[in-house]
Write an enzyme that holds these catalytic residues in place. Structure first.
Site, PDB file in Angstrom:
ATOM      1  N   HIS A 161      44.094  37.641  34.663  1.00  0.00           N
ATOM      2  CA  HIS A 161      44.599  37.844  36.024  1.00  0.00           C
ATOM      3  C   HIS A 161      44.727  39.344  36.327  1.00  0.00           C
ATOM      4  CE1 HIS A 161      47.116  36.441  39.508  1.00  0.00           C
ATOM      5  NE2 HIS A 161      47.490  37.700  39.446  1.00  0.00           N
ATOM      6  N   GLU A 162      45.381  40.051  35.417  1.00  0.00           N
ATOM      7  CA  GLU A 162      45.612  41.484  35.660  1.00  0.00           C
ATOM      8  C   GLU A 162      44.315  42.269  35.624  1.00  0.00           C
ATOM      9  OE1 GLU A 162      48.327  42.450  36.857  1.00  0.00           O
ATOM     10  OE2 GLU A 162      49.373  40.567  36.454  1.00  0.00           O
ATOM     11  N   HIS A 197      42.502  41.986  38.913  1.00  0.00           N
ATOM     12  CA  HIS A 197      42.934  42.956  39.937  1.00  0.00           C
ATOM     13  C   HIS A 197      42.285  44.318  39.688  1.00  0.00           C
ATOM     14  CE1 HIS A 197      45.979  40.611  41.894  1.00  0.00           C
ATOM     15  NE2 HIS A 197      46.712  40.438  40.802  1.00  0.00           N
TER      16      HIS A 197
END
Ligand code: ADP
Length: 609
Positions: free
Chosen positions: A428-429, A432
């Site tokens: 997820h990170e 980004h």
């Protein structure tokens, strides 16, 4: 600055004192008087005590036909009847007892009556006299209705050597420039009178909370060495109608006596809110405001009283308050820019022991959007962290960590993520960060971490802008939305499913998309029409739609289309760079926290460290 006014002690204070005195009398003095109570005993005990040389003092009271005697250390008094015993004197003498005229100074009943009854009554009467005299003094002015009420509770400060100066307020150059004129006027009012110019009576400092409005007002007083009255708007608002108005009168009376001086009213919106319009209006507040308006009108210009007021809700103020002749000058005190943030950090860093090699510029960039108060807090948090780690001074890492604490809360040391969760958060990170890095206009990534924080974040990606951005173009805003959707996009690309972890991203992406369409004129077909109005600009800004229901539906459709489009772009970027996504996510999974540099190294194909 010193506060010179001695605070008034509440009435209850005096009653507590009296109560304490009474308790002292009753618990200590009275028992002490009656401590040496007389124990009646028989003659044989007296004889045996005499023989065992246990008698201290003896008093033979022939008239009362009794003998009083004490034990050896004189703590107990005994009484016994007299018996015809001619050898008694000799035996007592042999036993070493002392003959004394009066062993017992018995507390007479009069004394104990005085102590338990008369004294407290006397104290009460004295207290009553004292209070009533005070009441008379306070009620002397025509403004006061009852004891102590209706008096302004403004604190008076006078200039002292450690008073706040303009130099202590970092950044805010425009505001300082504006206020310097006031200082000049207070120093030399004649110069202004000669030419016929009059100073603004009131100056309104407006800006978000914690930007240094109070500090600026104090600095004006400090620079011009005049008395400084400080009161909060809410202190005027009383329970009884008319009380607040009386406080306003009193404040202005005091100020005129002390002129030249500065009156500072903090949070003026508490009294200065628009009148009328509301059902069952607040009479007390309206009266107070009316009084304030009258007072500001009433005192002639150039009398040396300058009124400063601060608020973060200028749009809620009554227009009458803002007209020329009252608060006719408005000084914006905005959130500090990059340079301002750096200066504020430096000012506060002087108060703590700090390493020489601190990169304040970097910290200021990381803390984008922070107010002066938040920056002061960041420096203090860093100092606390240094103490916790047993260091004698603050380091760069302390400051960086304290920014993260302010943004995301403390690290949750005992939060346990399952292996699968950790994998998902890593992807997820990185999602980004990768989307941000692949779009040329996005800010570089500073740090990525998957250490859970107390704010509930399981990980986050910190982006740092190079400098201040005053303008953003449409592409930059779109890229921002794409970056926000990058986390969810990575989950979809890799796991084919989605989690709850994207709620904050969704909220932010929607906010940007909506603002683009309703406020920035970046919509399809609405041209330059404002569809939303913003109120409370300094307190987060509440938007309210100002359009027909049909338009609202159209707006919603466009918002969805915009976010969808950027989401698709993010998915595309990640699919194209799938190998880098896997590599970076694995690296983050192992390390838990990686820097922007490490990230770029891997992304650009550099060797893994
Ligand atoms: P406001 O009245 O605008 O809410 P304050 O003046 O009370 O804010 O500021 C709160 C604290 O924040 C100050 O005591 C100071 O430590 C810090 N601060 C705010 N702005 C600045 C600034 N420009 N320079 C230095 N310190 C600041």
């Amino acid at each position: 600055m010193h506060e010179v006014k001695t605070p008034k002690k509440p009435l209850i204070f005096y009653y507590i004192i009296v109560l304490l005195i009474m308790m002292l009398l009753n618990f200590l003095f009275v028992p002490w008087m009656s401590k040496r109570q007389i124990i009646e005993t028989d003659y044989s005990t007296f004889i045996s005590m005499t023989e065992s040389q246990d008698v201290g003092q003896v008093e033979i009271q022939a008239q009362e036909n009794q003998i009083l005697f004490t034990n050896k250390d004189g703590t107990v008094i005994y009484k016994t009847g007299m018996v015809n015993d001619p050898d008694l004197t000799q035996r007592l003498y042999d036993s070493g007892a002392k003959f004394s005229g009066e062993i017992i100074e018995q507390a007479s009943p009069i004394v104990s009556f005085l102590v338990t009854w008369i004294l407290p009554i006397a104290i009460f009467i004295a207290l009553g006299q004292y209070l009533s005299r005070k009441m008379m003094q306070n009620a002397g002015g025509p403004n006061s209705m009852m004891f102590g009420m209706g008096k302004s509770s403004a604190k008076v400060y006078v200039q002292s050597t450690e008073g706040i100066r303009f130099a202590d307020v970092a950044g805010e150059d425009e505001a300082k420039e504006n206020l310097t004129e006031i200082v000049e006027y207070l120093h030399n009012p004649e110069k202004y009178k000669e030419i016929g110019a009059s100073m603004p009576k009131g100056i309104l400092l407006v800006g978000p909370p914690g930007t240094g409005k109070t500090m600026l007002a104090k600095a004006v007083a400090g620079e011009s060495s005049v008395p400084f009255f400080s009161i909060s708007g809410s202190e005027f608002v009383e329970m009884f109608v008319g009380m607040g108005a009386s406080k306003v009168r009193d404040l202005f009376k005091q100020a005129k006596e002390k002129a030249p001086c500065i009156v500072f009213i903090d949070e003026i919106d508490a009294v200065g809110e628009k009148r009328g319009g509301k059902l069952g209006g607040n009479d007390e507040r309206e009266q107070t405001l009316n009084q304030l308006l009258t007072e500001m009108d009433g005192f002639e210009g150039n009398n040396g009283v300058v009124i400063l007021a601060a608020t973060n809700r200028p749009d809620s103020l009554d227009p009458a308050l803002l007209r020329p002749g009252r608060f006719d000058r408005r000084v914006p005190v905005e959130l500090p820019d990059l340079k301002g943030r750096e200066e504020i950090l430096r000012v506060h860093a002087k108060k703590v022991k700090i390493a020489d090699n601190i990169d304040f510029g970097k910290i200021a960039r990381m803390a984008s959007g922070a107010s002066g108060a938040e920056l002061a807090n960041i420096v203090n948090e860093a100092a606390l962290r240094a103490v916790r780690d047993g260091r004698a001074f603050v380091q760069q890492a302390d400051l960086e960590e304290s920014i993260e604490v302010v943004i995301a809360g403390y690290q949750r040391k005992n939060a346990i993520l399952t292996d699968e969760e950790k994998h998902i958060v890593s992807y997820h990170e990185i999602g980004h960060a990768l989307v941000a890095a692949k779009q040329s206009h996005s800010a570089p990534v500073q740090k990525i971490t998957i250490v859970p924080r107390t704010s509930g974040a399981l990980g986050y990606t910190m982006q740092v802008d190079d400098g201040d951005h005053n303008l953003m173009n449409k592409t930059e805003l779109e890229n921002k939305i794409a970056t926000l959707t990058g986390g969810r996009a990575a989950e979809e690309v890799v796991f084919g499913s989605v989690t709850t972890g994207a709620s904050n991203d969704i909220e932010q992406a929607t906010k940007i998309a909506r603002a683009m369409i309703t406020q920035y004129g970046m919509s399809d077909g609405f041209d330059m029409v404002a569809l939303e109005t913003i109120s409370n600009q300094y307190l987060g800004g509440d938007a309210s739609l100002a359009c027909s229901p049909e338009t609202q539906t159209a707006i919603d459709k466009q918002v969805v289309a915009l976010v969808k489009q950027q989401h698709a772009k993010a998915v595309q970027i990640l699919t194209e760079n799938r190998d880098k996504l896997d590599e970076l996510a694995k690296y983050l999974y192992e390390k838990e926290t990686i820097t922007g540099e490490e990230f770029m190294n891997i992304l650009e194909g550099g060797e893994e460290k």
